[in-house]
Scaffold this active site. Structure first.
Site, PDB file in Angstrom:
ATOM      1  N   CYS A   1      -9.666  -3.894 -10.542  1.00 59.15           N
ATOM      2  CA  CYS A   1      -9.123  -2.652  -9.978  1.00 59.15           C
ATOM      3  C   CYS A   1      -7.714  -2.828  -9.414  1.00 59.15           C
ATOM      4  O   CYS A   1      -7.185  -1.917  -8.783  1.00 59.15           O
ATOM      5  CB  CYS A   1     -10.054  -2.099  -8.913  1.00 59.15           C
ATOM      6  SG  CYS A   1     -10.271  -3.203  -7.515  1.00 59.15           S
TER       7      CYS A   1
ATOM      8  N   ASP B   1      -3.931  -8.440  -4.107  1.00 59.99           N
ATOM      9  CA  ASP B   1      -4.020  -9.499  -3.100  1.00 59.99           C
ATOM     10  C   ASP B   1      -4.139 -10.872  -3.737  1.00 59.99           C
ATOM     11  O   ASP B   1      -3.602 -11.852  -3.219  1.00 59.99           O
ATOM     12  CB  ASP B   1      -5.206  -9.246  -2.164  1.00 59.99           C
ATOM     13  CG  ASP B   1      -4.827  -8.229  -1.108  1.00 59.99           C
ATOM     14  OD1 ASP B   1      -3.747  -8.384  -0.502  1.00 59.99           O
ATOM     15  OD2 ASP B   1      -5.579  -7.270  -0.907  1.00 59.99           O
TER      16      ASP B   1
ATOM     17  N   GLU C   1     -10.250 -11.434  -4.393  1.00 57.47           N
ATOM     18  CA  GLU C   1      -8.818 -11.255  -4.149  1.00 57.47           C
ATOM     19  C   GLU C   1      -8.213 -12.390  -3.338  1.00 57.47           C
ATOM     20  O   GLU C   1      -7.070 -12.306  -2.897  1.00 57.47           O
ATOM     21  CB  GLU C   1      -8.543  -9.893  -3.508  1.00 57.47           C
ATOM     22  CG  GLU C   1      -9.385  -9.580  -2.293  1.00 57.47           C
ATOM     23  CD  GLU C   1      -9.208  -8.142  -1.795  1.00 57.47           C
ATOM     24  OE1 GLU C   1      -8.327  -7.424  -2.280  1.00 57.47           O
ATOM     25  OE2 GLU C   1      -9.966  -7.766  -0.896  1.00 57.47           O
TER      26      GLU C   1
ATOM     27  N   HIS D   1       0.801  -1.221   0.000  1.00 56.95           N
ATOM     28  CA  HIS D   1       0.000   0.000   0.000  1.00 56.95           C
ATOM     29  C   HIS D   1       0.832   1.268   0.000  1.00 56.95           C
ATOM     30  O   HIS D   1       0.363   2.322  -0.414  1.00 56.95           O
ATOM     31  CB  HIS D   1      -1.015  -0.037   1.142  1.00 56.95           C
ATOM     32  CG  HIS D   1      -2.139  -0.944   0.806  1.00 56.95           C
ATOM     33  ND1 HIS D   1      -2.177  -2.260   1.212  1.00 56.95           N
ATOM     34  CD2 HIS D   1      -3.223  -0.758   0.019  1.00 56.95           C
ATOM     35  CE1 HIS D   1      -3.257  -2.819   0.710  1.00 56.95           C
ATOM     36  NE2 HIS D   1      -3.905  -1.946  -0.006  1.00 56.95           N
TER      37      HIS D   1
END
Ligand code: PEP
Ligand code: MG
Length: 580
Positions: free
Chosen positions: A511, A464, A440, A199
């Site tokens: 995404c 993920d 994910e 992240h």
């Protein structure tokens, strides 16, 4: 090349290699954050610093007590001793004798960390050398508590001195650090550790801060306050750059800006392939203010709002009114396009109040929907805020980290309960609010056909999905070459989700970061994806690639890549496809 220092000595440029993590170049002075040193028990402070050190000690203790209190509320099924240890820790932290002893040491001009060490060590001395096993264990517990308190104390205040336009060099950074550095206006980031889908990297990209990660020994090899240049496209950093090198980098930066301006011409043009196939192009955002960037580049909606990022700066969960305000602003600004609001995906590398700071395997731990279903009070507040913001019928709700159907059904029940409560108060909302899940985890991929009848859409999260499929931590630079979203297993999973969605009449978008990758555009379109969501900073570049894509060719490339089982073959197929 060589540069001349102020003392007249000639210094050589040095090239350091890392992993490109956020595109862009930067020229600036280094701001090096040295890794935590072992704290010595005698660090002196000046008299004027005593009050702020006392304050730092008080707030860190308070924060730790809060964390323990929350952990205590969750020990339910665990052996009684676990609860007892946590309670004992809380008692110690609240003990006036302990607090006073640390405060008294600080008042003698000793830093808070050192005072904590001195106070704990004095108490532990009695237990440590005892013949009694129970007393010796007590010493070990105190030692652990000391480390927790030191960690809480260390977690602050690296920001004030980072200057505008500097290049920050650190061992590792947290998402909160990135947000603060953006506010300060730094030029770039260099870290020793981290993964490109972590992240920290994602935030650097979405906040358009050039970043290079995985640069070994950066904090010892780069001196503070010196000229450096960095290249987030190639993953290189140059120390002691010569005047020519700095000039060349300044030119690169100017070219980047020019190129972005050129892409601006695409804003009004449709996102479709050469042969007219429509590909919906949406934006991923992390903060409400980023919606402006999304609008500026002509996004057809927001495909992912990482709401958990909105709480990083404060670390506490916001009130319903505060959240309603965020979500409502988003839905109104992007209207008539949709906004996809993902409920808080805290945990793993994203910390917030109530999440244990220390899990042995946080990515496999108490994260996303798992946390929310255990804190339905917080979950309900967020869902009600989202429902209220949905009155114009352009809001979608998204559930993160689904690994079993029970989590989906329980979440849907919770949404229904919230709807009943809003009805009772006469509050307007979209009764058909679309509910979707992130795909994910490999479990969600396998269950996609079964979950499809319960939800309105799937959103494939390849960051993920890659991490969990390949058992490669997305934040760990040591496995950066194993973490590869183009791995055949990941590609086949993406394809099977697209097929499951189509067979069951459920919408599907993607995404994850792979969507921004130049080599992925034809591949994903060829696999049948019709909606992509990427950070606003790369949306126009992606649109330009989509507009150069030919469906027949894309299908051929996707077919070949899906049949390959060796990474090298896939690379070659994509490389040729991308170049051709
Ligand atoms: C993903 O996992 O691909 C995703 C989009 O979610 P995040 O990166 O926030 O985990
Ligand atoms: Mg994810």
């Amino acid at each position: 090349m060589k540069s001349v220092s102020r003392t007249g000595t000639t210094q050589k440029e040095k090239l350091l290699k890392g992993i490109p993590s956020s595109p862009g170049t930067a020229v600036g002075k280094s701001f090096v954050i040295k890794p935590e040193k072992v704290v010595v028990p005698t660090v002196k402070i000046s008299e004027s610093e005593i009050d702020s050190e006392l304050e730092r000690f008080a707030s860190s203790t308070e924060e730790l007590i809060k964390e323990f209190d929350q952990a205590l509320g969750k020990v339910g099924q665990q052996p009684k001793e676990v609860g007892d240890i946590i309670s004992a820790n809380i008692i110690i932290l609240k003990d006036p004798f302990f607090i006073e002893s640390v405060q008294n040491i600080i008042k003698t001009s000793i830093a808070a960390e050192s005072a904590v060490i001195q106070s704990f060590d004095a108490q532990m001395k009695f237990f440590k050398h005892s013949n009694d096993r129970i007393l010796r264990e007590k010493a070990a517990e105190l030692d652990h508590l000391k480390e927790r308190l030191l960690a809480a104390l260390r977690n602050r205040n690296i920001f004030h001195s980072a200057c505008k336009d500097s290049i920050v060099v650190a061992n590792s950074l947290t998402p909160t650090d990135i947000v603060h550095f953006k506010e300060i206006g730094i030029a770039g980031l260099v870290t020793e550790v981290g993964g490109i889908a972590g992240h920290v990297s994602i935030l650097a990209r979405s906040l358009e801060i050039p970043a290079v990660i995985g640069v070994k020994n950066a904090t010892s090899g780069i001196k503070n306050g010196k000229n450096i240049v960095m290249n987030g496209f190639t993953g290189t950093v140059i120390t002691n750059p010569s005047d020519e090198t700095r000039l060349a980098y300044r030119k690169k930066k100017a070219d980047e800006i020019k190129y972005k301006r050129k892409l601006g011409k695409l804003v009004k043009l449709p996102s479709e392939t050469k042969d007219g196939k429509k590909i919906h192009l949406l934006a991923n955002i992390d903060f409400t203010r980023e919606v402006e960037n999304a609008v500026k580049v002509g996004a057809e909606g927001i495909g992912l709002v990482r709401t958990e990022h909105m709480i990083f700066p404060v670390k506490v969960f916001p009130s319903i009114e505060e959240q309603y305000d965020w979500y409502n602003k988003l839905s109104e600004r992007i209207y008539p396009h949709p906004v996809t609001i993902r409920v808080f995906d805290v945990g793993s590398d994203k910390y917030a109040e109530g999440i244990p700071k220390h899990e042995d395997n946080p990515a496999l731990g108490f994260r996303g929907i798992r946390f929310l279903l255990s804190r339905k009070d917080l979950f309900e507040i967020q869902v009600k805020a989202i429902l209220r913001a949905s009155k114009n019928k352009n809001v979608r709700l998204l559930l993160p980290m689904i690994s079993n159907i029970g989590e989906v059904l329980e979440s849907i029940d919770l949404v229904e309960k919230c709807k009943v409560e809003l009805d009772a108060k006469g509050i307007h909302y979209d009764h058909n609010l679309p509910i979707g899940i992130m795909i994910e985890t490999p479990a969600a991929v396998m269950l996609a056909p079964d979950i499809a009848c319960h939800v309105d859409y799937f959103s494939i999260g390849t960051n993920d999905l890659t991490q969990y499929t390949l058992a490669a931590d997305r934040t760990n630079e040591l496995v950066a070459d194993i973490f590869d979203p183009f791995h055949p297993a990941v590609l086949r999973m993406i394809k099977s989700v697209i097929d499951a969605a189509k067979a069951n009449n459920v919408k599907v978008g993607l995404c994850g970061e792979i969507a921004s990758h130049a080599a992925a555009t034809e591949l994903l379109i060829g696999m049948g994806i019709e909606e992509l969501s990427v950070p606003p900073s790369v949306l126009l570049e992606l649109k330009s690639r989509i507009r150069n894509t030919d469906m027949t060719r894309s299908k051929r490339i996707a077919g070949k890549a899906l049949n390959a089982f060796c990474m090298n073959d896939i690379r070659e197929i994509l490389h040729n496809g991308y170049k051709a």
